[in-house]
Design a protein around this motif. Sequence first.
Motif, mmCIF file in Angstrom:
data_model
loop_
_atom_site.group_PDB
_atom_site.id
_atom_site.type_symbol
_atom_site.label_atom_id
_atom_site.label_comp_id
_atom_site.label_asym_id
_atom_site.label_seq_id
_atom_site.Cartn_x
_atom_site.Cartn_y
_atom_site.Cartn_z
ATOM 1 N N GLU A 206 0.815 -1.224 0.000
ATOM 2 C CA GLU A 206 0.000 0.000 0.000
ATOM 3 C C GLU A 206 0.841 1.264 0.000
ATOM 4 O O GLU A 206 0.552 2.199 -0.768
ATOM 5 C CB GLU A 206 -0.966 -0.014 1.192
ATOM 6 N N PRO A 207 1.922 1.381 0.816
ATOM 7 C CA PRO A 207 2.729 2.606 0.765
ATOM 8 C C PRO A 207 3.336 2.854 -0.611
ATOM 9 O O PRO A 207 3.407 3.989 -1.068
ATOM 10 C CB PRO A 207 3.815 2.346 1.817
ATOM 11 N N VAL A 208 3.778 1.764 -1.291
ATOM 12 C CA VAL A 208 4.353 1.918 -2.618
ATOM 13 C C VAL A 208 3.303 2.440 -3.581
ATOM 14 O O VAL A 208 3.546 3.369 -4.358
ATOM 15 C CB VAL A 208 4.926 0.572 -3.110
ATOM 16 N N ASP A 209 2.116 1.843 -3.542
ATOM 17 C CA ASP A 209 1.040 2.292 -4.420
ATOM 18 C C ASP A 209 0.658 3.729 -4.126
ATOM 19 O O ASP A 209 0.391 4.515 -5.038
ATOM 20 C CB ASP A 209 -0.187 1.383 -4.249
ATOM 21 N N SER A 210 0.632 4.090 -2.851
ATOM 22 C CA SER A 210 0.298 5.466 -2.479
ATOM 23 C C SER A 210 1.331 6.448 -2.991
ATOM 24 O O SER A 210 0.996 7.528 -3.484
ATOM 25 C CB SER A 210 0.177 5.579 -0.953
ATOM 26 N N ARG A 211 2.606 6.067 -2.906
ATOM 27 C CA ARG A 211 3.664 6.936 -3.412
ATOM 28 C C ARG A 211 3.547 7.101 -4.918
ATOM 29 O O ARG A 211 3.714 8.195 -5.455
ATOM 30 C CB ARG A 211 5.042 6.379 -3.043
ATOM 31 N N LYS A 212 3.244 6.008 -5.617
ATOM 32 C CA LYS A 212 3.100 6.092 -7.073
ATOM 33 C C LYS A 212 1.944 7.003 -7.456
ATOM 34 O O LYS A 212 2.049 7.787 -8.400
ATOM 35 C CB LYS A 212 2.895 4.694 -7.662
ATOM 36 N N ARG A 213 0.840 6.875 -6.711
ATOM 37 C CA ARG A 213 -0.302 7.746 -6.998
ATOM 38 C C ARG A 213 0.045 9.197 -6.733
ATOM 39 O O ARG A 213 -0.305 10.093 -7.513
ATOM 40 C CB ARG A 213 -1.506 7.315 -6.171
#
Length: 506
Positions: free
Chosen positions: A8-15
């Motif tokens: 989730e943190p990786v996806d949030s950073r990408k977004r």
Amino acid sequence: MTAEERFEPVDSRKRADMWALVGIAAIVALAHILTNGRYGFHRDELQVLSDARHLDWGFVPYPPLTPLVERVGLSIFGLSLVGLRLFSVMAQAMVVVVAGLMARELGGGRIAQVAAALSVALSTLLLFEGTEFQYTTFDNLWWVLIAYFVIRLLKTENPRWWLAIGAVIGIGFQTKYTMGFYLAGVMGGVLLTRARRYLGSGWFWGGMLLGFLICLPNLVWQVRHGFISLHFLQHIHARDVGEGRANGFWRDQVWICANLVATPLWIAGVIGYLRDRRYRMLAWMYLIPLALFVVGKGRGYYLGGAYPMLMAMGAVASERWVTSLTKMPRRAVEAVFFTGLVGWGLVMSAVILPVASGGKLMKFALENNGDLREEIGWDELVKTVAGIRDSLPAEQRESVGIAVRNYGEQGAIEILGPAYHLPPPISGVNSSWLRGYPTPLPSTLIVMGQSRKEADRLFTACRLAGHNGNSLGVKNEESEDHPDIFVCGPPRLPWPEFWKEYQGFG
């Protein structure tokens, strides 16, 4: 920790990174939307609009895609400057976002992605391309998309990306013929790096076949018209070299193709690609077209579409160096770079964008930007011609034609003239020559775009009837090079013979 919590943190950073890129693109797009309606059409835009009303699989100066896009624009927006230029604005916004995505694919974090996107957004050429609709605008987008797809190909080693690469190459050839120089870079990059292994892949040949099929209709059109665009390009190139328009090629790589402050970034990008075995193909995609343009004396902006991929790699390399510094030096370097980048971008925006509709800012822009000067006076020209037509005796008004000598005048009369009930222009320039002369033949001609000597040579009984200028007193091609307007009789030669002589490239 669950897999969902771990990613989730990786996806949030990408977004969040993506929103940063979209935000930069949106700000630049908004600046164009707010200013693009200030002046008038550029002469090149008038040519595209004229061709948009006569759709075909090819046109003398360019392939068919740009007129097709503007035909769609005309059907949606009419003659709205902001509306018709919206597709160009959208194309440049996409270039900005894709530049940031290339940095991400190359391993860059948020700083690298933002640096790449902002450097591209505030480059001189990209700022200009959002102010008008021209084939160069969309050509830049295809160059950038091809680079992005090549990065994806080399990163994933999935040969299916050749289909996307081939398709965009085909679309590029339907936009601007300089795609051939970029294709040379792509093929050279394949042959000179380990990417040559794809030569044995059916996906590679399938992509090349797809590109060929996409540009095939235009190739057929060229064959049917005796490769007239090749003759046009030879003429224009000789003119540009003769007039010195190809001078300053190396200067333009720094001054026009990129933001001046970002020069170290794209130089680092070239070095970075050359040193990276996986991505070395992209170095050749820049160096081969560069060499071809230098040898062939191309104009400086021809290579502009190659710089976003260099910015992306340069931003990634710079991010790695900056993050190796301690906190205070790192922040100082970032502050100096981004402040300089934005500052130079604002200076160039004042030159390139029609920021003001009057006052010192408008005067500054018009004095330093020849393209903006070419947007001034077209409505007044058409109104002047209508006044000359109205001053003629009734019997002459019933059989009057308007003979023009350049595509700006031709487009202005065709696009803006209907508001004054003017007849379609008679033009021998570029694609308009292929459309022939009118029937029934006019007995009286309003003649524009040429000297008195040339008018007397071509037509009978010429008299000076008016002058072309503009109320702002702006010196441009129309007001300076051929300000006189004549009323003449029919051509001295029979129309079929006259039409052969009247053909011209411009």
